[in-house]
Design a protein around this motif. Structure first.
Motif, PDB file in Angstrom:
ATOM      1  N   UNK A 180       9.908  19.374  -3.661  1.00  0.00           N
ATOM      2  CA  UNK A 180      10.170  18.029  -4.174  1.00  0.00           C
ATOM      3  C   UNK A 180      10.942  18.081  -5.486  1.00  0.00           C
ATOM      4  N   UNK A 181      12.025  17.301  -5.569  1.00  0.00           N
ATOM      5  CA  UNK A 181      12.897  17.294  -6.742  1.00  0.00           C
ATOM      6  C   UNK A 181      13.284  15.856  -7.074  1.00  0.00           C
ATOM      7  N   UNK A 182      13.386  15.534  -8.356  1.00  0.00           N
ATOM      8  CA  UNK A 182      13.868  14.208  -8.737  1.00  0.00           C
ATOM      9  C   UNK A 182      15.383  14.174  -8.542  1.00  0.00           C
ATOM     10  N   UNK A 183      15.838  13.234  -7.727  1.00  0.00           N
ATOM     11  CA  UNK A 183      17.263  13.094  -7.409  1.00  0.00           C
ATOM     12  C   UNK A 183      17.952  12.234  -8.472  1.00  0.00           C
ATOM     13  N   UNK A 184      19.290  12.275  -8.513  1.00  0.00           N
ATOM     14  CA  UNK A 184      20.030  11.454  -9.475  1.00  0.00           C
ATOM     15  C   UNK A 184      19.714   9.956  -9.371  1.00  0.00           C
ATOM     16  N   UNK A 185      19.313   9.482  -8.193  1.00  0.00           N
ATOM     17  CA  UNK A 185      18.994   8.059  -8.024  1.00  0.00           C
ATOM     18  C   UNK A 185      17.579   7.706  -8.477  1.00  0.00           C
ATOM     19  N   UNK A 186      16.835   8.692  -9.018  1.00  0.00           N
ATOM     20  CA  UNK A 186      15.485   8.443  -9.512  1.00  0.00           C
ATOM     21  C   UNK A 186      14.393   8.601  -8.477  1.00  0.00           C
ATOM     22  N   UNK A 190       9.801  29.067   3.639  1.00  0.00           N
ATOM     23  CA  UNK A 190      11.065  29.293   2.966  1.00  0.00           C
ATOM     24  C   UNK A 190      10.948  28.794   1.539  1.00  0.00           C
ATOM     25  N   UNK A 191      12.076  28.638   0.872  1.00  0.00           N
ATOM     26  CA  UNK A 191      12.050  28.176  -0.510  1.00  0.00           C
ATOM     27  C   UNK A 191      13.212  27.229  -0.756  1.00  0.00           C
ATOM     28  N   UNK A 192      13.149  26.518  -1.875  1.00  0.00           N
ATOM     29  CA  UNK A 192      14.212  25.591  -2.265  1.00  0.00           C
ATOM     30  C   UNK A 192      14.296  25.526  -3.776  1.00  0.00           C
ATOM     31  N   UNK A 193      15.480  25.200  -4.278  1.00  0.00           N
ATOM     32  CA  UNK A 193      15.679  25.041  -5.716  1.00  0.00           C
ATOM     33  C   UNK A 193      16.801  24.040  -5.941  1.00  0.00           C
ATOM     34  N   UNK A 194      16.651  23.198  -6.988  1.00  0.00           N
ATOM     35  CA  UNK A 194      17.758  22.335  -7.409  1.00  0.00           C
ATOM     36  C   UNK A 194      18.554  23.143  -8.421  1.00  0.00           C
ATOM     37  N   UNK A 195      19.771  23.545  -8.042  1.00  0.00           N
ATOM     38  CA  UNK A 195      20.551  24.460  -8.872  1.00  0.00           C
ATOM     39  C   UNK A 195      21.548  23.749  -9.778  1.00  0.00           C
ATOM     40  N   UNK A 196      21.727  22.460  -9.583  1.00  0.00           N
ATOM     41  CA  UNK A 196      22.583  21.636 -10.438  1.00  0.00           C
ATOM     42  C   UNK A 196      22.116  20.203 -10.208  1.00  0.00           C
ATOM     43  N   UNK A 197      22.595  19.268 -10.984  1.00  0.00           N
ATOM     44  CA  UNK A 197      22.159  17.883 -10.843  1.00  0.00           C
ATOM     45  C   UNK A 197      22.433  17.376  -9.426  1.00  0.00           C
ATOM     46  N   UNK A 198      21.360  17.089  -8.702  1.00  0.00           N
ATOM     47  CA  UNK A 198      21.489  16.561  -7.351  1.00  0.00           C
ATOM     48  C   UNK A 198      21.905  17.549  -6.289  1.00  0.00           C
ATOM     49  N   UNK A 199      21.980  18.834  -6.622  1.00  0.00           N
ATOM     50  CA  UNK A 199      22.394  19.852  -5.655  1.00  0.00           C
ATOM     51  C   UNK A 199      21.225  20.790  -5.370  1.00  0.00           C
ATOM     52  N   UNK A 200      20.849  20.862  -4.090  1.00  0.00           N
ATOM     53  CA  UNK A 200      19.658  21.608  -3.684  1.00  0.00           C
ATOM     54  C   UNK A 200      20.037  22.701  -2.692  1.00  0.00           C
TER      55      UNK A 200
END
Length: 195
Positions: free
Chosen positions: A71-77, A113-123
């Protein structure tokens, strides 16, 4: 420097994810309520500097994999949920809550598996296996840009090794370090460890 009890969630959570929201509130998402892996599908938001809690009763059924949702906070909030299941969603934490489908990953379910937000809004999502019991993990990787008008997953270069139970760590230069994991069965078998 002492712990104190906070508000009580709607039910127990084993393997949940806690995500800090732009407001400073904390989203408590999924996890199981018992050792038979019955999911706690009603998210809770810890509010008012951790003195209160509200449950998002409008999203009690979403068919989400119970443990450690990515779970990641997206640019749209909104909160972007990148798996482990194939369908990725936004969770709107306002009011009673609401899910909205964003896109489906190309590989499908990525169990462990795994996930990471590596830049603003990029997963980035990597590794995992096509089922909870499948013995063969994947080395594939996909990215999505939530800043795009119509976000969609796309394949990128695979990892050198197929892995499950891996770590994806964002480095200071924006690169992602993939480490650990197992190339073997879903059982905790150290013979398949990848360094």
């Amino acid at each position: 420097n002492t712990w104190s009890s906070g508000p009580t969630m709607n039910n127990k959570r084993w393997y949940p994810t806690a995500t800090t929201l732009p407001s400073g509130d904390i989203l408590n998402l999924l996890g199981s309520i018992d050792t038979t892996f019955t999911p706690n599908e009603i998210p809770d938001v810890t509010i008012n500097d951790a003195t209160g809690i509200r449950s998002l009763t409008g999203v009690s059924t979403a068919n989400l994999f119970y443990n450690y949702p990515r779970a990641f906070v997206a640019p749209n909030g909104k909160v972007f949920i990148a798996g482990m299941e194939k369908t990725s969603r936004y969770l709107d934490t306002s009011g009673a809550g609401a899910y909205r489908t964003v896109a489906s990953s190309l590989y499908g379910l990525r169990a462990y598996g795994s996930a990471v937000m590596y830049d603003t809004g990029k997963v980035l999502i990597v590794g995992g296996a096509p089922s909870d019991s499948d013995a063969i993990p994947t080395n594939t990787a996909e990215v999505i840009d939530l800043n795009a008008r119509r976000p969609a997953w796309r394949n990128v270069s695979p990892m050198a090794f197929a892995r499950r139970y891996l770590n994806a760590t964002l480095l200071a230069d924006g690169k992602v370090l993939i480490s650990g994991g197992s190339s073997g069965s879903p059982e905790e078998d150290c013979t398949g460890a990848i360094s």
